[in-house]
Write an enzyme that holds these catalytic residues in place. Structure first.
Site, mmCIF file in Angstrom:
data_model
loop_
_atom_site.group_PDB
_atom_site.id
_atom_site.type_symbol
_atom_site.label_atom_id
_atom_site.label_comp_id
_atom_site.label_asym_id
_atom_site.label_seq_id
_atom_site.Cartn_x
_atom_site.Cartn_y
_atom_site.Cartn_z
ATOM 1 N N HIS A 97 35.731 32.650 -29.803
ATOM 2 C CA HIS A 97 36.026 33.603 -28.702
ATOM 3 C C HIS A 97 35.707 34.986 -29.759
ATOM 4 C CE1 HIS A 97 39.732 32.251 -29.595
ATOM 5 N NE2 HIS A 97 40.351 33.569 -29.003
ATOM 6 N N HIS A 115 36.450 33.577 -33.681
ATOM 7 C CA HIS A 115 37.521 32.235 -34.131
ATOM 8 C C HIS A 115 37.728 30.993 -32.524
ATOM 9 C CE1 HIS A 115 39.690 35.349 -32.349
ATOM 10 N NE2 HIS A 115 40.408 34.806 -31.883
ATOM 11 N N ASP A 169 38.745 38.802 -30.026
ATOM 12 C CA ASP A 169 39.672 39.311 -29.643
ATOM 13 C C ASP A 169 39.683 40.209 -28.639
ATOM 14 O OD1 ASP A 169 41.640 36.940 -30.013
ATOM 15 O OD2 ASP A 169 42.418 37.120 -31.020
ATOM 16 N N ARG A 205 50.483 21.592 -30.606
ATOM 17 C CA ARG A 205 50.886 22.769 -31.707
ATOM 18 C C ARG A 205 51.066 24.088 -30.883
ATOM 19 N NH1 ARG A 205 46.990 27.067 -32.497
ATOM 20 N NH2 ARG A 205 46.948 27.459 -34.745
HETATM 21 O O1 LIG Z 1 46.351 29.566 -32.059
HETATM 22 C C1 LIG Z 1 45.746 30.372 -32.132
HETATM 23 O O2 LIG Z 1 45.628 29.645 -33.935
HETATM 24 C C2 LIG Z 1 44.407 31.103 -31.845
HETATM 25 C C3 LIG Z 1 44.929 31.967 -30.368
HETATM 26 C C4 LIG Z 1 43.886 33.000 -30.049
HETATM 27 O O3 LIG Z 1 43.214 32.945 -31.235
HETATM 28 C C5 LIG Z 1 44.327 33.646 -28.760
HETATM 29 O O4 LIG Z 1 45.352 33.576 -28.136
HETATM 30 O O5 LIG Z 1 43.207 34.639 -28.484
HETATM 31 FE FE LIG Z 2 41.649 34.288 -30.295
#
Ligand SMILES: O=C(O)CCC(=O)C(=O)O
Ligand SMILES: [Fe+2]
Length: 356
Positions: free
Chosen positions: A221, A277, A223, A287
């Site tokens: 996705h 990403h 952001d 994690r």
């Molecule tokens: O957890 C991560 O490293 C990325 C989180 C992410 O892409 C988001 O919350 O939009």
């Molecule tokens: Fe993200």
């Protein structure tokens, strides 16, 4: 002025797209969460993403260059106390360690933005992700009270402090970006008033997975933000780079990851493309990550800025609220739909020729 909560209220989600799996009760990856192996989650490359010292006199140049080439960079010397980042993560860990029944008391409502639940993008995919989140805008008091009826104050104080410090950092990064793009701060008057930007703090948890090759933490996705500031201690975040493919953003102790979002993509006229990403399940432990999404106020008009003479804007003007609404309906094609078509491009060129 509409707030982001009002925007999302117009696009309610189905409850199934909000409730995370009861991760404690599963010993195998259920079919609902099993992604085709062929999706290439196995990529193990580390990318040489720049780490930038925010106090470097050349910070604006380094940040601008990183946004152009990678869409992501890490910052050190960022003035967010490391013990605050530790505290935010430790509170997140406590939240996600609560029994599922307790966490569900703070479940996001179908038309809501804040609280416990799956990532909003879940509704666009036919498999679920190995993820649970908790979204905060301002004070998380109402939801925190549900989670810890007698003991919510510390959580609230730390989350409010975390957002304040993240916003200060976001303003500094934005000043550097505007300097690089040669955009006058007059165009971004809202930047001078802390608290008016549209922001959200997202706590993410990726529970230990019995079969990491079948599950995905977060599907690919971009952001909904100008940029997102992220704290990760354990690897898992990957970006997609044209010509290179998927690769990891390696955690650097004390550093924060900054990735370009859709709104900066539009404002920079695609000079800073928003970075695709995802999160893969690589490590054999749970994690956590903390993401701070930074955007202009909901009624701000997004127009390509800093164009040199004769350069044509690639996107039509939209407000932040309108953009978020479009993306709530269409995860992938929303940017494309904002592009000027061939016909309107022609009329803009003629307009520019006539008035040149
Ligand atoms: O957890 C991560 O490293 C990325 C989180 C992410 O892409 C988001 O919350 O939009
Ligand atoms: Fe993200």
């Amino acid at each position: 002025m509409s707030t982001l909560s009002e925007v999302y209220a117009q696009y309610p989600l189905k409850v199934d797209d909000i409730i995370p799996l009861d991760f404690d009760s599963v010993v195998t990856v259920p079919d609902s969460h099993a992604w085709p192996i062929s999706d290439g989650f196995e990529s193990n490359d580390w990318l040489s993403i720049p780490t930038i010292d925010l106090k470097d006199p050349d910070a604006a140049k380094l940040i601008g260059h990183a946004c152009e080439t990678w869409g992501v960079f890490q910052v050190v010397n960022h003035d967010i106390p490391l013990n605050l980042l530790d505290e935010v993560e430790s509170e997140a860990r406590q939240l996600f360690s609560l029994p599922t029944t307790q966490k569900l008391k703070a479940l996001r409502s179908p038309g809501g933005v804040t609280g416990y639940g799956l990532a909003r993008i879940s509704s666009f995919f036919n498999k679920f992700m190995w993820h649970e989140g908790f979204t905060i805008i301002g004070s998380p008091l109402d939801h925190a009270r549900e989670l810890w009826p007698n003991d919510y104050q510390k959580f609230c104080d730390i989350m409010v402090d975390g957002q304040k410090k993240m916003e200060e950092l976001a303003i500094t990064i934005m000043h550097n970006i505007l300097e690089y793009l040669a955009v006058s701060e007059e165009e971004m008057k809202w930047l001078g008033s802390p608290g008016v930007a549209s922001t959200a703090l997202q706590l993410n948890s990726y529970p230990l997975c019995p079969d990491p090759n079948r599950a995905i933490g977060l599907a690919p996705h971009t952001d909904n933000s100008l940029f997102t500031i992220l704290h990760q201690r354990i690897s898992g975040l990957q970006i997609f780079k044209e010509g290179v493919g998927w690769g990891f953003v390696q955690p650097v102790t004390g550093a924060l990851v900054v990735n370009v979002g859709d709104l900066l993509h539009i404002l920079s006229n695609a000079r800073f493309p928003s970075v695709v990403h995802r999160v893969v399940m690589k490590e054999a432990k749970q994690r956590f990550s903390v993401a701070f999404f930074y955007s202009p106020p909901a009624d701000f008009n997004l127009d390509p800025l800093g164009l040199s003479f004769g350069q044509i804007p690639l996107y039509r003007s939209v407000t932040v609220a309108e953009y978020f609404g479009r993306k709530a309906k269409d995860l992938e094609k929303h940017l494309l739909r904002l592009e000027f078509s061939g016909e309107s491009m022609k009329s803009i060129s003629i307009f520019m020729l006539v008035f040149a």
